[in-house]
Design a protein around this motif. Structure first.
Motif, short mmCIF file in Angstrom:
data_model
loop_
_atom_site.label_atom_id
_atom_site.label_comp_id
_atom_site.label_asym_id
_atom_site.label_seq_id
_atom_site.Cartn_x
_atom_site.Cartn_y
_atom_site.Cartn_z
N MET A 1 0.96 -1.27 0.11
CA MET A 1 -0.03 0.10 0.11
C MET A 1 0.63 1.29 -0.04
O MET A 1 0.81 2.14 -0.74
CB MET A 1 -0.78 0.04 1.27
CG MET A 1 -2.34 -0.79 1.06
SD MET A 1 -3.14 0.04 -0.29
CE MET A 1 -4.13 1.23 0.75
N GLU A 3 3.14 1.96 -1.42
CA GLU A 3 3.77 2.36 -2.89
C GLU A 3 2.55 3.34 -3.45
O GLU A 3 3.01 4.07 -4.25
CB GLU A 3 3.52 0.98 -3.74
CG GLU A 3 4.46 0.04 -3.48
CD GLU A 3 4.13 -0.82 -2.44
OE1 GLU A 3 3.11 -0.50 -1.63
OE2 GLU A 3 4.52 -2.35 -2.16
N PHE A 4 1.55 3.24 -2.84
CA PHE A 4 0.46 4.08 -3.45
C PHE A 4 0.14 5.41 -2.79
O PHE A 4 -0.61 5.97 -2.91
CB PHE A 4 -0.97 3.48 -3.41
CG PHE A 4 -0.96 2.42 -4.62
CD1 PHE A 4 -0.39 2.69 -5.94
CD2 PHE A 4 -1.49 1.13 -4.34
CE1 PHE A 4 -0.36 1.43 -6.70
CE2 PHE A 4 -1.52 -0.07 -5.28
CZ PHE A 4 -1.12 0.32 -6.49
N THR A 52 -17.43 10.76 0.13
CA THR A 52 -17.00 9.29 0.53
C THR A 52 -15.66 8.90 0.04
O THR A 52 -14.92 8.34 0.80
CB THR A 52 -18.30 8.10 -0.05
OG1 THR A 52 -19.36 8.62 -0.04
CG2 THR A 52 -17.90 6.86 0.80
N THR A 56 -12.86 7.98 2.66
CA THR A 56 -12.10 6.78 2.46
C THR A 56 -10.39 6.87 2.24
O THR A 56 -9.70 6.24 2.90
CB THR A 56 -12.50 5.96 1.33
OG1 THR A 56 -13.77 5.88 1.17
CG2 THR A 56 -11.86 4.63 1.01
N LEU A 59 -8.75 7.85 5.55
CA LEU A 59 -8.64 6.54 6.43
C LEU A 59 -7.29 5.98 5.78
O LEU A 59 -6.53 5.24 6.70
CB LEU A 59 -9.82 5.62 6.43
CG LEU A 59 -11.22 6.43 6.97
CD1 LEU A 59 -12.36 5.40 6.91
CD2 LEU A 59 -10.93 6.49 8.43
N MET A 60 -7.33 5.66 4.78
CA MET A 60 -6.07 4.79 4.08
C MET A 60 -4.78 5.41 4.43
O MET A 60 -3.94 4.94 4.83
CB MET A 60 -6.30 4.97 2.47
CG MET A 60 -7.53 3.88 2.16
SD MET A 60 -7.75 4.19 0.37
CE MET A 60 -6.79 3.05 -0.53
N THR A 63 -3.91 4.84 8.34
CA THR A 63 -3.24 3.65 8.44
C THR A 63 -1.91 3.70 7.59
O THR A 63 -0.88 2.94 8.16
CB THR A 63 -4.03 2.50 7.88
OG1 THR A 63 -4.25 2.77 6.47
CG2 THR A 63 -5.31 2.37 8.48
N TYR A 68 -3.11 9.31 14.05
CA TYR A 68 -4.36 9.15 14.23
C TYR A 68 -5.15 10.43 15.00
O TYR A 68 -4.50 10.99 15.77
CB TYR A 68 -4.87 8.02 15.02
CG TYR A 68 -4.07 6.73 14.54
CD1 TYR A 68 -4.73 6.02 13.50
CD2 TYR A 68 -2.97 6.31 14.96
CE1 TYR A 68 -4.10 4.88 12.77
CE2 TYR A 68 -2.32 5.10 14.37
CZ TYR A 68 -2.88 4.56 13.29
OH TYR A 68 -2.17 3.17 12.88
#
Ligand code: HEM
Ligand SMILES: [Fe+2]
Lengths: 134, 756
Positions: A1, A3-4, A52, A56, A59-60, A63, A68
């Motif tokens: 992830m 990577e993105f 949305t 999303t 949230l990505m 993590t 947080y």
């Protein structure tokens, strides 16, 4: 992830601007007495979709960065300001009883929006003023 | 002989025949189950494992959530690997390396393809030859294999503990630190895992296929689908097409021939007298909504564990509520709230149909409610204690976590729930009794409906038929009696019966024709559904007969679903049957959704994984939850909501219904479910399928594969769909709450208006 990371951040930022721009447009429509346009079904769903995607991606990123809200100050401030922005926005577009209330709420919402941008840029709870506090 | 009578006789003959074969095959599965050895020894005579190790290991595995953390023989949870396939692959890799070094070639991974292939064929006999000796009860393995076993066991002992070297892997498997705290228990678990892996390659006596029909796909040891899997795949598809053709003929002859009754001028349910016991069912529906919301929350957490294996946004969640628990509760609650909706419906309908309130009925309804609450709280508390290693193993079976997906609450709680279901049958039965006795036009459809509920209640009892140490193949056999015979048998019958029954009550369908239709549908569902249970057991240590029967009969289950459009259209058109029907618009829309998802979720996504060849590769990939979610929520969740709305209409006849909340809820739930399927589960399942086909099953389930950026991105793609879905559920709760609170407000307004 990881990577993105850059792409996800790009999606997040793009959604932030799209969301802000749409809100600005809708607020102006309300001020211009075209409330039914601002609240038309396609416009509302467009706004839900953008938000949305925005959340999303947020949230990505959380993590990925391991930062947080309620742990890291700047994210806490962002979330709280976001709540204020949503409440003010709903007063500006729908709930405000008089034109004056709606106008005031609209202005305040835009200010909060700019403040959130500042917090995000600076990664600091004070946002644009972070250099003052730092 | 009348049509109804002929149908009844046909149905009885069909059931006697099907259950006869089902039971007989149960005996066969018992006799042919892979043997649990007294001792596993190396050729030098050292004991590697004993029967006690294997059985104790299984107990330990069950207590930490069993199938709710990784899977065995493809059954269970999806984030951690399939332990049987994972063990097999790891052992083979070790074994090949040992062989390479022994023959002086150096490390296996440095060899060229031809050398690797040569080594693979050298070790094959080690795995495929069945060295179990029935006289001594001993399985003997070569010294080299014994060494490979030892190495893999060390890996697992470290994985299930809290060795920091393994934290990253535990994270990707969503396992908490110290999953099994005691080292001796960790060692015992390896015995059980090893035995399940052994059965996947050891050939049955006098045969060249393994105990698990060569499952899983593992090129290193030549595990590939059996010829019978190919054959029965093809045959089953032909049977299905034939069945659809036949049923099409039947519909052409009979469909739409029933004369429509003159619909009543007023809603017959408007004069419904709501008795005290009926009113007491309201709290069942509040609990339905509450459990539904909790289930969604637990689902969100379970899904999040796929992103961060041990925490949620900075909070160390796995220390208090690990993955295996959230998943256990999520799956149990699905069944529980749907069941509660139906229990409430039964209790509400019974006195309504007979117009008779038996003595103490309200007390019974309230008592049952308290029992259900005690069961949910008690069973979940037991599971928490078990998974957190806080409940002694000796109590685990009775009060803790049984580890068998969907039937995993402790035996005591299972038995208690069974008694609760019996109590429910008694309550519904005594409510219905006068209507059954009357022997008027409607009594036979009432009887059918009651029979399907009796079957639902009684068949839960199959969950009490295995014991703590029963062979895993037998536990699987009985477990699927409950799960499969419920969802693909009696639930389908109940769904058809209850919807027809409601239309009869509303005066939109003649009772006589409804009875014939429901009886016929019951026969069609049972024809495929009963023996179709074996599609869950193709690879669960059973023989080829099970595979053949399972493939053939389960394919027939799709037959009525393929033509369900006819029924859906009938239901849909009822909306405009009378001027007062709009009162029932939303229950009816939910019933139409039941049909839609029956076609898509059960029919299409179910059949996607159904044939032996397909399931050989797809079992336990994301294509299983694709089917699970769309079928279980799509069909029975929607039915539960539809029935609840129907009862609420009766419970709250005067309340004005808030159209917009219901419309929002209906579309959000449907669109959210569809997005979850299309954006995440389907693409992820297809990618996994490709990996399983190309590299072997273990790879599709490995941390390496699941950790790829593309897969993680697909997990995140759940957020939009799941958010929309949750909003739908929240809107439904707002609506239900509004029925009570808005009414008070209206009443107050009326009083104020009267005073003014
Ligand atoms: C509305 C009816 C149905 C419901 C509610 C339902 C539900 C489920 C559920 C919950 C699972 C387990 C998923 C998991 O392990 O996570 C499952 C598995 C499965 N279902 Fe269904 N199902 C239905 C109808 C069907 C039909 C009609 C077919 C095909 C003819 C089918 C074929 C299968 C297969 C092959 C499996 C996997 C078996 C295994 O892994 O052992 N299902 N179903
Ligand atoms: Fe099934």
């Amino acid at each position: 992830m990881a990577e993105f990371y850059l792409q996800i951040r790009w999606v997040h930022v793009a959604a932030v601007f799209a969301s802000g721009a749409l809100f600005l447009l809708r607020g102006l429509l309300v001020l211009a007495g075209r409330k039914q346009w601002a609240l038309a079904v396609p416009v509302r769903y467009l706004s839900y979709t953008i938000d949305t995607i925005l959340l999303t991606a947020a949230l990505m990123l959380m993590t990925l960065l391991h930062q947080y809200p309620f742990v890291h100050g700047w994210l806490t401030v962002k979330v709280l300001a976001l709540v204020a922005y949503i409440l003010l926005g709903s007063i500006a577009l729908r709930r405000g009883k008089s034109a004056r209330t709606r106008r005031l709420a609209f202005g305040a919402a835009l200010l909060v929006y700019l403040f959130i941008l500042g917090v995000a840029r600076a990664h600091h709870p004070a946002g644009w003023l972070s250099t003052v506090f730092a | 002989m009348s049509t109804t009578r002929r149908l009844w006789l046909g149905l009885i003959a069909l059931l006697v025949g099907s259950f006869g074969v089902l039971l007989w095959m149960g005996g066969d599965i018992h006799r042919q189950a892979p043997p649990v050895p007294e001792r596993v020894a190396s050729s030098t005579g050292d004991t590697i494992y004993t029967r006690e190790d294997i059985e104790f290991g299984r107990q330990v595995w069950q207590s930490i959530g069993g199938m709710q953390l990784g899977s065995i023989w493809g059954h269970g949870a999806l984030i951690a690997p399939d332990w049987s396939a994972d063990w097999l692959h790891r052992e083979l890799v070790e074994r090949l390396d040992i062989e390479a070094r022994r023959t002086g070639l150096g490390s296996y991974s440095d060899l060229d393809e031809a050398q690797q292939a040569a080594l693979q064929s050298q070790i094959r006999a080690d795995y495929r030859d069945n060295t179990w000796n029935p006289e001594t009860g001993t399985i003997t393995v070569t010294e080299e294999r014994a060494e490979a076993i030892e190495r893999v066991a060390a890996h697992y002992v470290s994985l299930f503990g809290n060795d920091p070297d393994m934290t990253a892997l535990r994270e990707s498997y969503a396992m908490r630190e110290g999953t099994i705290e005691d080292e001796a228990r960790r060692e015992a678990v390896t015995a059980f895992f090893w035995w399940t892996a052994w059965a996947t390659t050891a050939e049955r006596p006098d045969s060249d296929i393994s105990y698990t029909q060569n499952w899983p796909h593992e090129p290193l040891v030549g595990n590939s689908p059996t010829p019978a899997s190919f054959m029965w795949t093809m045959f089953s598809i032909v049977f299905m097409l034939g069945g659809i053709g036949l049923l099409g003929w039947h519909y052409a002859v009979y469909h739409g021939r029933a004369p429509e009754p003159q619909p009543p001028v007023n809603d017959p349910l408007e004069e419904l007298v709501v008795t005290p016991s009926m009113r007491a069912t309201a709290k069942y529906f509040w609990v339905v909504v509450a459990l539904f919301l909790v289930q969604i929350l637990l689902g969100a957490i379970t899904a999040h564990y796929q992103v961060e294996g041990q925490e949620a946004y900075g909070f160390a969640l796995s220390e208090v509520l690990p993955y295996s628990l959230t998943r256990s509760w999520h799956t149990q609650l699905a069944v529980l709230w749907i069941a509660t909706a139906w229990l409430g419906t039964g209790l509400f309908i019974a006195p309504a149909v007979s117009g008779h309130e038996p003595r103490f009925q309200r007390l019974g309804v309230n008592f049952l409610f308290v029992c259900l609450l005690v069961i949910v709280v008690g069973a979940f508390a037991g599971q928490w204690l078990a998974v957190m290693n806080k409940l002694g193993l000796e109590y685990n079976f009775l009060f803790g976590h049984q580890g068998w997906e969907y039937t995993d609450i402790g035996r005591f709680w299972q038995a208690f729930l069974f008694i609760g279901l019996m109590l429910w049958l008694v309550l519904v039965g005594r409510g219905l009794w006068p209507a059954l006795k009357r022997r008027d036009e409607t009594s036979s459809i009432v009887a059918l409906l009651f029979l399907s509920t009796i079957a639902i209640g009684l068949f839960y009892g199959a969950g009490l038929l295995w014991r703590e140490n029963s062979h895993i193949a037998m536990v699987e056999y009985w477990r699927w009696w409950v799960v499969h015979l419920w969802v693909e048998g009696f639930f389908e019958v109940f769904a058809t019966a209850v919807i027809s029954f409601l239309f009869v009550k509303l005066g939109l369908v003649r009772a006589k024709f409804a009875t014939i239709n429901v009886l016929f549908a019951t026969m069609v569902f049972m024809a495929g559904g009963v023996l179709g249970v074996f599609h869950h057991l193709y690879f669960a240590g059973t023989t080829t007969a099970v595979l053949a029967l399972g493939a053939s009969f389960s394919a027939l289950e799709v037959v009525p679903l393929a033509l369900i459009g006819l029924e859906a259209y009938d239901t849909w058109s009822k909306q405009r049957a009378t001027p007062w029907m709009p009162r029932y618009r939303w229950p009816i829309m939910f019933f139409v959704a039941v049909s839609f998802w029956n076609l898509v979720g059960a029919g299409l996504f179910g059949f996607l994984i159904n044939t032996p060849i397909a399931l050989y590769y797809m079992q336990g990939l994301n294509l299983t939850p694709l089917h699970g979610h769309t079928a279980l929520f799509g069909v029975y969740g929607m039915l539960g909501i539809g029935l609840m709305l129907f009862c609420l209409r009766g419970l709250r006849p005067q309340a004005t219904w808030s159209e917009s909340w219901l419309r929002g809820s209906f579309w959000s739930l449907n669109v959210g479910l569809a997005l979850m399927a299309v954006l995440t589960l389907l693409p992820m399942g297809v990618l996994q399928l490709q990996a399983a086909l190309e590299e072997g099953y273990w790879y599709a389930r490995s941390a390496e594969f699941m950790g790829q950026p593309l897969i993680e991105l697909l997990v995140w793609m759940r957020v939009p769909g799941d958010t929309i879905f949750s909003i739908g559920a929240l809107m439904l709760s707002v609506f239900v709450a509004g029925l009570w609170f808005a009414r008070r407000r209206e009443a107050r307004q009326e009083v104020a208006a009267a005073e003014a």
